[in-house]
Design an enzyme around this catalytic site. Structure first.
Site, PDB file in Angstrom:
ATOM      1  N   THR A 181       0.842  -1.201   0.000  1.00 19.32           N
ATOM      2  CA  THR A 181       0.000   0.000   0.000  1.00 19.32           C
ATOM      3  C   THR A 181       0.860   1.227   0.000  1.00 19.32           C
ATOM      4  O   THR A 181       2.009   1.187   0.450  1.00 19.32           O
ATOM      5  CB  THR A 181      -0.922   0.044   1.245  1.00 19.32           C
ATOM      6  OG1 THR A 181      -1.889   1.095   1.061  1.00 19.32           O
ATOM      7  CG2 THR A 181      -0.179   0.308   2.532  1.00 19.32           C
ATOM      8  N   LYS A 241      -4.096   3.049   6.015  1.00 21.73           N
ATOM      9  CA  LYS A 241      -4.367   1.609   6.039  1.00 21.73           C
ATOM     10  C   LYS A 241      -3.336   0.911   6.923  1.00 21.73           C
ATOM     11  O   LYS A 241      -3.670   0.062   7.742  1.00 21.73           O
ATOM     12  CB  LYS A 241      -4.286   1.013   4.627  1.00 21.73           C
ATOM     13  CG  LYS A 241      -5.429   1.394   3.710  1.00 21.73           C
ATOM     14  CD  LYS A 241      -5.251   0.652   2.388  1.00 21.73           C
ATOM     15  CE  LYS A 241      -6.364   0.921   1.405  1.00 21.73           C
ATOM     16  NZ  LYS A 241      -6.174   0.178   0.154  1.00 21.73           N
ATOM     17  N   ASP A 250      -7.800  -3.975  -0.968  1.00 24.77           N
ATOM     18  CA  ASP A 250      -8.485  -3.075  -1.892  1.00 24.77           C
ATOM     19  C   ASP A 250      -9.865  -2.832  -1.313  1.00 24.77           C
ATOM     20  O   ASP A 250     -10.551  -3.767  -0.900  1.00 24.77           O
ATOM     21  CB  ASP A 250      -8.581  -3.634  -3.314  1.00 24.77           C
ATOM     22  CG  ASP A 250      -8.920  -2.512  -4.298  1.00 24.77           C
ATOM     23  OD1 ASP A 250      -8.058  -1.631  -4.522  1.00 24.77           O
ATOM     24  OD2 ASP A 250     -10.059  -2.482  -4.813  1.00 24.77           O
ATOM     25  N   SER A 251     -10.244  -1.588  -1.270  1.00 23.14           N
ATOM     26  CA  SER A 251     -11.457  -1.249  -0.533  1.00 23.14           C
ATOM     27  C   SER A 251     -12.149  -0.056  -1.166  1.00 23.14           C
ATOM     28  O   SER A 251     -11.579   0.623  -2.020  1.00 23.14           O
ATOM     29  CB  SER A 251     -11.096  -0.959   0.921  1.00 23.14           C
ATOM     30  OG  SER A 251      -9.966  -0.117   0.995  1.00 23.14           O
ATOM     31  N   PHE A 265      -9.876   8.627   7.515  1.00 24.16           N
ATOM     32  CA  PHE A 265      -9.372   9.149   6.239  1.00 24.16           C
ATOM     33  C   PHE A 265     -10.461   8.975   5.175  1.00 24.16           C
ATOM     34  O   PHE A 265     -11.545   8.452   5.460  1.00 24.16           O
ATOM     35  CB  PHE A 265      -8.069   8.447   5.834  1.00 24.16           C
ATOM     36  CG  PHE A 265      -8.244   6.998   5.422  1.00 24.16           C
ATOM     37  CD1 PHE A 265      -8.345   5.998   6.374  1.00 24.16           C
ATOM     38  CD2 PHE A 265      -8.318   6.633   4.084  1.00 24.16           C
ATOM     39  CE1 PHE A 265      -8.506   4.662   6.004  1.00 24.16           C
ATOM     40  CE2 PHE A 265      -8.464   5.310   3.704  1.00 24.16           C
ATOM     41  CZ  PHE A 265      -8.567   4.318   4.671  1.00 24.16           C
ATOM     42  N   GLY A 266     -10.139   9.395   3.966  1.00 25.32           N
ATOM     43  CA  GLY A 266     -11.037   9.172   2.825  1.00 25.32           C
ATOM     44  C   GLY A 266     -12.456   9.657   3.108  1.00 25.32           C
ATOM     45  O   GLY A 266     -12.676  10.808   3.499  1.00 25.32           O
ATOM     46  N   ASP A 276     -14.534   8.756   5.419  1.00 23.18           N
ATOM     47  CA  ASP A 276     -15.023   8.589   6.803  1.00 23.18           C
ATOM     48  C   ASP A 276     -15.923   9.738   7.281  1.00 23.18           C
ATOM     49  O   ASP A 276     -16.866   9.478   8.035  1.00 23.18           O
ATOM     50  CB  ASP A 276     -13.850   8.412   7.777  1.00 23.18           C
ATOM     51  CG  ASP A 276     -13.268   7.000   7.715  1.00 23.18           C
ATOM     52  OD1 ASP A 276     -13.961   6.086   7.224  1.00 23.18           O
ATOM     53  OD2 ASP A 276     -12.121   6.818   8.154  1.00 23.18           O
ATOM     54  N   ARG A 327     -12.338  -2.993   7.096  1.00 23.22           N
ATOM     55  CA  ARG A 327     -10.917  -3.397   7.138  1.00 23.22           C
ATOM     56  C   ARG A 327     -10.636  -4.209   8.405  1.00 23.22           C
ATOM     57  O   ARG A 327      -9.947  -5.231   8.359  1.00 23.22           O
ATOM     58  CB  ARG A 327     -10.039  -2.129   7.083  1.00 23.22           C
ATOM     59  CG  ARG A 327      -8.546  -2.379   7.117  1.00 23.22           C
ATOM     60  CD  ARG A 327      -7.773  -1.158   6.680  1.00 23.22           C
ATOM     61  NE  ARG A 327      -8.167  -0.750   5.345  1.00 23.22           N
ATOM     62  CZ  ARG A 327      -8.968   0.304   5.100  1.00 23.22           C
ATOM     63  NH1 ARG A 327      -9.388   1.076   6.057  1.00 23.22           N
ATOM     64  NH2 ARG A 327      -9.327   0.571   3.855  1.00 23.22           N
TER      65      ARG A 327
HETATM   66  P1  ITT Z   1      -3.424   1.521  -1.942  1.00 26.65           P
HETATM   67  O1  ITT Z   1      -4.077   1.088  -3.243  1.00 26.65           O
HETATM   68  O2  ITT Z   1      -2.026   1.988  -2.139  1.00 26.65           O
HETATM   69  O3  ITT Z   1      -3.565   0.487  -0.866  1.00 26.65           O
HETATM   70  P2  ITT Z   1      -5.543   3.468  -1.866  1.00 26.65           P
HETATM   71  O4  ITT Z   1      -5.929   4.531  -0.894  1.00 26.65           O
HETATM   72  O5  ITT Z   1      -5.424   3.869  -3.320  1.00 26.65           O
HETATM   73  O6  ITT Z   1      -4.192   2.820  -1.358  1.00 26.65           O
HETATM   74  P3  ITT Z   1      -7.623   1.636  -2.623  1.00 26.65           P
HETATM   75  O7  ITT Z   1      -7.132   1.490  -4.020  1.00 26.65           O
HETATM   76  O8  ITT Z   1      -8.058   0.400  -1.895  1.00 26.65           O
HETATM   77  O9  ITT Z   1      -6.520   2.282  -1.688  1.00 26.65           O
HETATM   78  O10 ITT Z   1      -8.770   2.700  -2.622  1.00 26.65           O
HETATM   79  C1  ITT Z   1      -9.560   2.785  -1.519  1.00 26.65           C
HETATM   80  C2  ITT Z   1     -10.220   4.137  -1.465  1.00 26.65           C
HETATM   81  O11 ITT Z   1     -11.523   3.909  -0.880  1.00 26.65           O
HETATM   82  C3  ITT Z   1      -9.476   5.021  -0.486  1.00 26.65           C
HETATM   83  O12 ITT Z   1      -8.540   5.846  -1.117  1.00 26.65           O
HETATM   84  C4  ITT Z   1     -10.626   5.813   0.128  1.00 26.65           C
HETATM   85  O13 ITT Z   1     -10.994   6.821  -0.748  1.00 26.65           O
HETATM   86  C5  ITT Z   1     -11.750   4.786   0.172  1.00 26.65           C
HETATM   87  N1  ITT Z   1     -11.711   4.045   1.435  1.00 26.65           N
HETATM   88  C6  ITT Z   1     -11.308   2.746   1.628  1.00 26.65           C
HETATM   89  N2  ITT Z   1     -11.339   2.426   2.916  1.00 26.65           N
HETATM   90  C7  ITT Z   1     -11.758   3.528   3.562  1.00 26.65           C
HETATM   91  C8  ITT Z   1     -11.967   3.817   4.914  1.00 26.65           C
HETATM   92  O14 ITT Z   1     -11.704   2.932   5.870  1.00 26.65           O
HETATM   93  N3  ITT Z   1     -12.406   5.024   5.230  1.00 26.65           N
HETATM   94  C9  ITT Z   1     -12.655   5.955   4.284  1.00 26.65           C
HETATM   95  N4  ITT Z   1     -12.458   5.770   2.981  1.00 26.65           N
HETATM   96  C10 ITT Z   1     -12.003   4.555   2.617  1.00 26.65           C
END
Ligand code: ITT
Length: 195
Positions: A7, A12, A67-68, A148-149, A151, A177
């Site tokens: 990642t 994460k 992946d989330s 983050f993101g 949330d 997660r």
């Molecule tokens: P990596 O691929 O490098 O692991 P990433 O942030 O790009 O990092 P993802 O491709 O899995 O990860 O995209 C997941 C996105 O979904 C992440 O950037 C957030 O926008 C959202 N997301 C996932 N989990 C979240 C969480 O626990 N809380 C808030 N937003 C989340």
């Protein structure tokens, strides 16, 4: 056993680090290898998680990947697997505002976070995979500074505040997660005991 998380998202790494059972250590893959671009173009979370593992398999070290994303029912599952790439380059405040605008008159606000988590064992080239999810609703506004993101707009079922207001202790119990990695770590420990 030391595992390496594929990642570039430090949040994460922090959240998963809080879930580690005794005997498992976690480091970012970027501690042992330089960054590699991964094209996450699979239509599924699991497919993109596999791509993350494949990108670093040649190192021969045990890997984890996550992946989330956020799936909103009234938007047909959007942003889903495109959660990170939606409005790429914009701030999360901008992305969340755009989602809230699209849902301004929407009564149906159900949503969920989904996480596909994978473990790769280089000793036998095996992959273990699990999925975690948390159901909830999309708030009417942006609130909170934790997490983050997305949330600040996600209210988990049974609560009236967003994950960003509720903070690490609630998110660490309920999140997609946390559910996925708790399951995955118990499987990894079980396999280790049998080996
Ligand atoms: P990596 O691929 O490098 O692991 P990433 O942030 O790009 O990092 P993802 O491709 O899995 O990860 O995209 C997941 C996105 O979904 C992440 O950037 C957030 O926008 C959202 N997301 C996932 N989990 C979240 C969480 O626990 N809380 C808030 N937003 C989340």
């Amino acid at each position: 056993m030391k595992l390496y998380l594929v990642t570039s998202n430090e949040n994460k790494l922090r959240e998963i680090s809080l879930l580690l059972p005794d005997g498992i250590e976690l480091e970012s893959i970027e501690a042992v290898a330089s960054h590699r671009d991964i094209i996450e173009d699979s239509p599924t979370f699991l497919g993109n998680s596999v791509k993350k593992i494949e990108a670093y398999m040649d190192l021969g070290v045990p890997l984890l990947a996550d992946d989330s994303g956020l799936v909103i029912d009234s938007l047909g599952g959007f942003p889903g697997v495109n959660s990170a790439r939606f409005m790429e380059g914009s701030s999360y405040f901008g992305k969340m505002s755009a989602i809230l605008d699209r849902m301004e008159n929407e009564q149906e606000r159900t949503a969920r976070f989904i996480c596909a988590a994978l473990f790769y064992d280089p000793s036998n080239h095996s992959l273990l995979g699990v999925e975690g999810k948390v159901d909830g609703t999309i708030a009417k506004g942006i609130s909170g500074t934790g997490g983050f993101g997305y949330d600040p707009i996600f209210i988990p079922q049974g609560y009236s505040d967003t994950f960003a207001v509720l903070g690490d202790s609630v998110k660490g119990r309920l999140s997609h997660r946390a559910t996925a990695f708790r399951r995955l770590f118990s499987l990894v420990c079980l396999c280790n005991e049998k080996a």
